[in-house]
Write a protein that holds these residues in place. Structure first.
Motif, PDB file in Angstrom:
ATOM      1  N   LEU A 115      -6.758-109.577 -49.385  1.00  0.00           N
ATOM      2  CA  LEU A 115      -7.650-109.345 -50.516  1.00  0.00           C
ATOM      3  C   LEU A 115      -9.105-109.643 -50.160  1.00  0.00           C
ATOM      4  CD1 LEU A 115      -7.101-110.397 -54.156  1.00  0.00           C
ATOM      5  CD2 LEU A 115      -8.817-111.624 -52.869  1.00  0.00           C
ATOM      6  N   ASP A 267      -2.321-117.885 -50.922  1.00  0.00           N
ATOM      7  CA  ASP A 267      -2.527-116.513 -51.371  1.00  0.00           C
ATOM      8  C   ASP A 267      -1.628-116.188 -52.554  1.00  0.00           C
ATOM      9  OD1 ASP A 267      -0.394-116.608 -49.689  1.00  0.00           O
ATOM     10  OD2 ASP A 267      -0.931-114.842 -48.507  1.00  0.00           O
ATOM     11  N   HIS A 353      -3.562-106.369 -57.016  1.00  0.00           N
ATOM     12  CA  HIS A 353      -3.141-106.443 -55.613  1.00  0.00           C
ATOM     13  C   HIS A 353      -1.712-106.930 -55.419  1.00  0.00           C
ATOM     14  CE1 HIS A 353      -7.213-105.877 -53.838  1.00  0.00           C
ATOM     15  NE2 HIS A 353      -7.593-106.392 -54.986  1.00  0.00           N
ATOM     16  N   ASN A 460      -5.973 -98.482 -50.275  1.00  0.00           N
ATOM     17  CA  ASN A 460      -6.897 -99.317 -49.490  1.00  0.00           C
ATOM     18  C   ASN A 460      -7.398 -98.594 -48.248  1.00  0.00           C
ATOM     19  OD1 ASN A 460      -5.301-102.593 -50.033  1.00  0.00           O
ATOM     20  ND2 ASN A 460      -6.767-101.447 -51.228  1.00  0.00           N
ATOM     21  N   GLU A 648       5.061-105.400 -50.729  1.00  0.00           N
ATOM     22  CA  GLU A 648       3.708-105.412 -50.156  1.00  0.00           C
ATOM     23  C   GLU A 648       2.889-104.357 -50.890  1.00  0.00           C
ATOM     24  OE1 GLU A 648       1.375-107.239 -48.653  1.00  0.00           O
ATOM     25  OE2 GLU A 648       2.419-107.298 -46.719  1.00  0.00           O
ATOM     26  N   SER A 650      -0.051-103.009 -50.481  1.00  0.00           N
ATOM     27  CA  SER A 650      -0.549-101.957 -49.607  1.00  0.00           C
ATOM     28  C   SER A 650      -0.400-102.365 -48.154  1.00  0.00           C
ATOM     29  CB  SER A 650      -2.034-101.680 -49.905  1.00  0.00           C
ATOM     30  OG  SER A 650      -2.623-100.961 -48.846  1.00  0.00           O
ATOM     31  N   GLY A 651      -1.011-103.510 -47.819  1.00  0.00           N
ATOM     32  CA  GLY A 651      -1.194-103.851 -46.421  1.00  0.00           C
ATOM     33  C   GLY A 651      -2.473-103.194 -45.958  1.00  0.00           C
TER      34      GLY A 651
HETATM   35  C1  475 Z   1      -1.748-107.729 -50.753  1.00  0.00           C
HETATM   36  N1  475 Z   1      -4.363-112.816 -52.194  1.00  0.00           N
HETATM   37  C2  475 Z   1      -1.789-106.657 -49.668  1.00  0.00           C
HETATM   38  C3  475 Z   1      -4.276-106.655 -49.969  1.00  0.00           C
HETATM   39  O1  475 Z   1      -5.292-105.051 -51.395  1.00  0.00           O
HETATM   40  C4  475 Z   1      -3.035-105.787 -49.881  1.00  0.00           C
HETATM   41  C5  475 Z   1      -3.842-114.118 -54.207  1.00  0.00           C
HETATM   42  C6  475 Z   1      -4.113-115.235 -54.960  1.00  0.00           C
HETATM   43  C7  475 Z   1      -5.070-116.110 -54.552  1.00  0.00           C
HETATM   44  C8  475 Z   1      -5.737-115.857 -53.385  1.00  0.00           C
HETATM   45  N2  475 Z   1      -5.467-114.766 -52.641  1.00  0.00           N
HETATM   46  C9  475 Z   1      -4.554-113.900 -53.038  1.00  0.00           C
HETATM   47  C10 475 Z   1      -3.670-111.713 -52.455  1.00  0.00           C
HETATM   48  O2  475 Z   1      -3.073-111.534 -53.466  1.00  0.00           O
HETATM   49  C11 475 Z   1      -3.683-110.695 -51.403  1.00  0.00           C
HETATM   50  O3  475 Z   1      -4.273-110.885 -50.349  1.00  0.00           O
HETATM   51  N3  475 Z   1      -3.043-109.566 -51.670  1.00  0.00           N
HETATM   52  C12 475 Z   1      -3.042-108.496 -50.703  1.00  0.00           C
HETATM   53  O4  475 Z   1      -4.121-107.627 -50.973  1.00  0.00           O
HETATM   54  C13 475 Z   1      -5.513-105.853 -50.283  1.00  0.00           C
HETATM   55  O5  475 Z   1      -3.191-104.917 -48.807  1.00  0.00           O
HETATM   56  O6  475 Z   1      -0.647-105.868 -49.729  1.00  0.00           O
HETATM   57  O7  475 Z   1      -0.653-108.591 -50.506  1.00  0.00           O
END
Ligand code: 475
Length: 809
Positions: A115, A267, A353, A460, A648, A650-651
């Protein structure tokens, strides 16, 4: 000419800005001086960009994100300014090597993973596409921890990234906002006879801005990343000091500064963490106050807020902004509710996300009320009006009303931040086609039925500047030679490589570049782990946060399977492979930390076993971050994207690997689906259950033991791990991992095991045909254009933000 000027600028900064005599000069000083000299070269572009946007009164993208995982700035800025060669020459004339100097940069790790890195890629594309944009976030004093591995276990080291200063930011102490906490509200009637609310806070925290330039590639546009830092309000100190309460004064300073001290290293949401909600509100309030202030400077009426600003919520972390903008407009600017609400909904967009239910952010109501009493009142009013609308649209459906409410009533009452974001935004998007579809069918189904027009997909993307041009200089040179120098902004041109895939001479150049990248990574791994990898082997890589749903343990089961096969059948013909892992575990995530230990334990045993270590090795790269990611992606032959389908969102690592010519082994999850579509099914190693099958199996009750009973090899693998074989006889360490797989296996690792092993055999077959593999590798890069963040940002600008390019002179 440029090089001579740059050299002089470095000399001047060494002298005037750093001030070390030659005897005390370090490599880091050269880094710092060059960074300052490079920043100087962006300065007029930066100021011109801001002035131009102001003069032309153009609409601006405001990207609100609790995380920006920027990675090292120096190399990227040199690339985007087109002065890399000049910098190399300038430093060489000073007796220094640019690559060593680049390694000195302490990267700003102000994010956990995908993210935060997505936000950074989007800033790069916004500037490159000449869109006026500001990224708003938090200047954490301590970013994501540094990971060290001791005896196979992760340990966390505080990330003191500001220790030696930060040459990229400019402090703007005069850009200050005051943010309230706690206290109570008072309802009163004003002079004109209108009902008003005043918030009497318990504490006020001051936010000041720190700005970092975001230089576009090959353009003059230079946007801003504005990060807020919390400090005490001075006048409070004096008051307490004068009344003799010195302790109170100091405490206030400490509490205030705590707000932006540290990034939460998880995360997943920190439910019930007072400070986390405080961080979110702090940076969102500062940002929105700042936007209102700028509007005022420009003499634009507040009614035009939504015509001037498109504010994007990067997940729910900044979604308190919906209530805060209402407060600022209604309480402070005295707009009527309906007018203010129309502006708010027109202003915000919300990107989701994750679908994991445990990752959906909620706040316990009592805690929320203590910190933000006025916002709770506003949320109640938003909810009252919203639920009336729901009842009007879906009469006699109280179950739906309860499901959609901004307040969760099951168990302890809570505020549902995803609902607040959805109600307060005119656009809601997921981050890959599959994810956006699942969003509409699951967590936001009711909202989709209410407002289908608000939903869209924005798959993404990643920036090809940092993750190809900068990370892979060998491939950059070949692409420049083959396609011309415009490919980093015209990634569609990569398709021309398809024709080249049939050219044997080109393929051999391609292979040489990959092998050089693998050697570069092998050198890095040797330096950091003492593990020696052979760059001619297949490099099979899985780097990402450690999570059960990402299934690093499925990868381990494959490794142990191979190990057993080799031990039982020493003559077995398999191509040699290096299994490479990297990724941090949230410090409190028990299972993730065990998985890291398991990888390292298996690595230690295998790497030391002469029966197998000429055909397989395992390495865990400590402290996966943006800097070493730039060495890792270009060195991969095989990209592991093996999450449980549907989990997931997107990744983005999957895209970085593809860009650099890795083949993917993966499930039909997130953007893997689209990667496979782009490159063609014949160039993608697909295995495993679909999202639909996963859901069906879970509905009909999943029994992992059935899979063990029917697969003797799987059973033997699990038993070997459980026996203490990889842990010097300790049969306890991995019991929790094996038991979890045996009796619960929430992410269907065992259900996908057999398909994964079979698919890996296909990989082996393909790898043995070098020419064919290289062709497939070239096709992956050739077809990766869709996954440029430029494509994604164009879609956001055209379909959600309505923001046009602005040429900066
Ligand atoms: C997804 N982080 C990926 C990526 O869209 C995707 C959550 C809570 C607090 C702090 N950080 C988070 C996320 O939720 C995260 O990184 N999600 C990711 O976002 C971009 O490609 O699949 O898991």
């Amino acid at each position: 000419m440029q090089a001579a000027a740059l050299k002089q600028a470095v000399i001047d900064h060494l002298h005037y800005s750093i001030g070390h005599p030659p005897v005390a000069m370090t490599l880091h000083d050269y880094y710092y001086a060059l960074a300052l000299a490079v920043r100087d070269r962006m300065q007029h572009r930066w100021l011109n960009t801001i002035q131009t946007n102001f003069d032309l009164k153009r609409k601006i993208v405001c990207y609100l994100s609790a995380e920006f995982l920027m990675g090292p700035h120096l190399g990227n800025n040199l690339l985007n300014l087109g002065i890399e060669q000049e910098a190399r020459t300038a430093l060489a004339e000073l007796g220094q090597d640019l690559d060593s100097v680049l390694e000195c940069e302490e990267e700003p790790g102000l994010g956990n993973g995908g993210l935060g890195r997505l936000a950074a890629c989007y800033l790069d594309s916004l500037a490159t596409l000449q869109r006026p944009a500001v990224g708003f976030g938090i200047r954490y004093e301590f970013g994501i921890f540094d990971q060290e591995i001791h005896d196979g276990w992760q340990t966390e080291i505080t990330d003191k990234w500001l220790r030696y200063g930060n040459p990229w930011e400019i402090a703007k102490p005069e850009v200050a906002c005051y943010v309230n906490w706690g206290g109570h509200t008072e309802h009163y009637r004003d002079e004109a006879g209108s009902d008003r609310v005043r918030w009497v806070p318990y504490r006020v925290v001051k936010g000041t801005a720190f700005d970092t330039p975001i230089q576009g590639y090959g353009v003059n546009n230079c946007n801003t990343l504005r990060l807020w830092s919390a400090e005490a309000v001075e006048s409070f100190d004096f008051q307490a000091f004068n009344t003799g309460d010195y302790y109170q004064a100091v405490e206030d300073k400490v509490v205030s500064e705590t707000v932006t001290k540290v990034l939460y290293p998880n995360d997943e949401p920190q439910i019930g963490k007072h400070l986390r909600l405080g961080q979110q509100y702090f940076f969102v309030s500062c940002s929105l106050q700042n936007l209102l202030h700028i509007l005022e400077l420009a003499d634009v009426p507040v009614e035009n807020f939504a015509e001037r600003y498109a504010v994007q919520l990067n997940d729910t972390h900044p979604s308190i902004g919906v209530a805060e903008l209402m407060r600022l407009l209604v309480d402070e600017r005295r707009l009527g509710w309906d007018k203010a609400w129309a502006i708010t909904v027109q202003t915000f967009g919300y990107t989701n996300h994750t679908l994991l239910p445990e990752a959906l952010e909620t706040w316990p109501l009592p805690m929320f009320q203590t910190l933000l009493p006025r916002h709770l009142e506003i949320i109640y009013e938003i909810n009252r009006r919203f639920l009336d609308e729901v009842r009007a649209r879906f009469p006699r459906d109280e179950a739906r009303v309860a499901r959609m409410s901004l307040i969760g009533e099951a168990g302890e009452k809570c505020i549902r931040m995803a609902h607040l974001a959805a109600v307060g935004s005119h656009a809601i998007n997921g981050v890959a086609a599959l994810h956006s579809d699942l969003l509409k069918a699951s967590v936001l189904k009711d909202f989709y039925e209410m407002w289908p027009e608000r939903f869209s997909n924005k798959t993404n993307g990643v920036t090809p500047r940092r993750f190809l041009a900068l990370a892979n200089p060998g491939l950059r040179a070949l692409l420049n030679e083959t396609l011309g120098g415009q490919w980093p902004v015209e990634v569609g041109w990569l398709h021309e490589l398809e024709a080249k895939a049939g050219d044997a001479a080109f393929r051999s150049k391609w292979r040489a570049i990959k092998e050089a990248n693998k050697k570069r990574l092998a050198d890095y791994i040797r330096a950091h782990t003492d593990i020696e990898l052979d760059p001619t082997w297949l490099f099979d890589i899985q780097v990402k946060r450690i999570h059960e749903y990402k299934r690093q343990h499925l990868n381990v089961l494959h490794i142990v399977t191979l190990y057993r096969r080799l031990k039982e059948n020493p003559g077995l013909k398999i191509p040699p492979r290096a299994f490479i892992f990297g990724g941090k575990a949230a410090p409190g995530y028990f299972m993730a930390k065990r998985i890291i230990k398991l990888i390292n334990a298996v690595a230690e045993t295998i790497n030391a076993d002469p029966d197998v270590n000429t055909r397989m090795k395992v390495a865990f790269v400590p402290n996966f971050n943006v800097q070493n990611a730039q060495l890792i992606y270009p060195a991969a032959d095989l990209s592991e994207q093996i999450s449980t389908a549907g989990k997931e969102a997107s990744g983005t690592g999957n895209m970085k690997f593809m860009l650099n010519g890795a083949l993917t082994i993966g499930t039909l999850d997130g953007a893997n689906v689209e990667i496979r579509e782009e490159v063609g099914a014949e160039n993608f190693f697909l295995f495993g259950l679909t999202a639909e099958e996963v859901e069906r199996i879970k509905r009909e009750r999943y029994h992992p033991t059935d899979y063990i009973a029917s697969n003797p090899e799987l059973r033997a693998v699990l038993e070997l791990i459980n026996s203490g074989y990889f842990s010097r006889g300790d049969a306890e360490v991995f019991r929790s991992v094996v038991d979890n797989l045996t009796f619960s296996d929430p992410f269907l690792v065992l259900a996908d095991y057999a398909a994964y092993i079979a698919c890996q055999e296909q990989v082996n077959v393909a790898w043995q045909d070098k020419e064919k593999w290289t062709r497939m590798s070239i096709l992956n890069t050739a077809c990766s254009g869709k996954f440029s963040s430029d494509r994604a940002i164009r879609e956001y600008c055209d379909e959600i933000w309505n923001v046009q390019p602005v040429t900066v002179k």
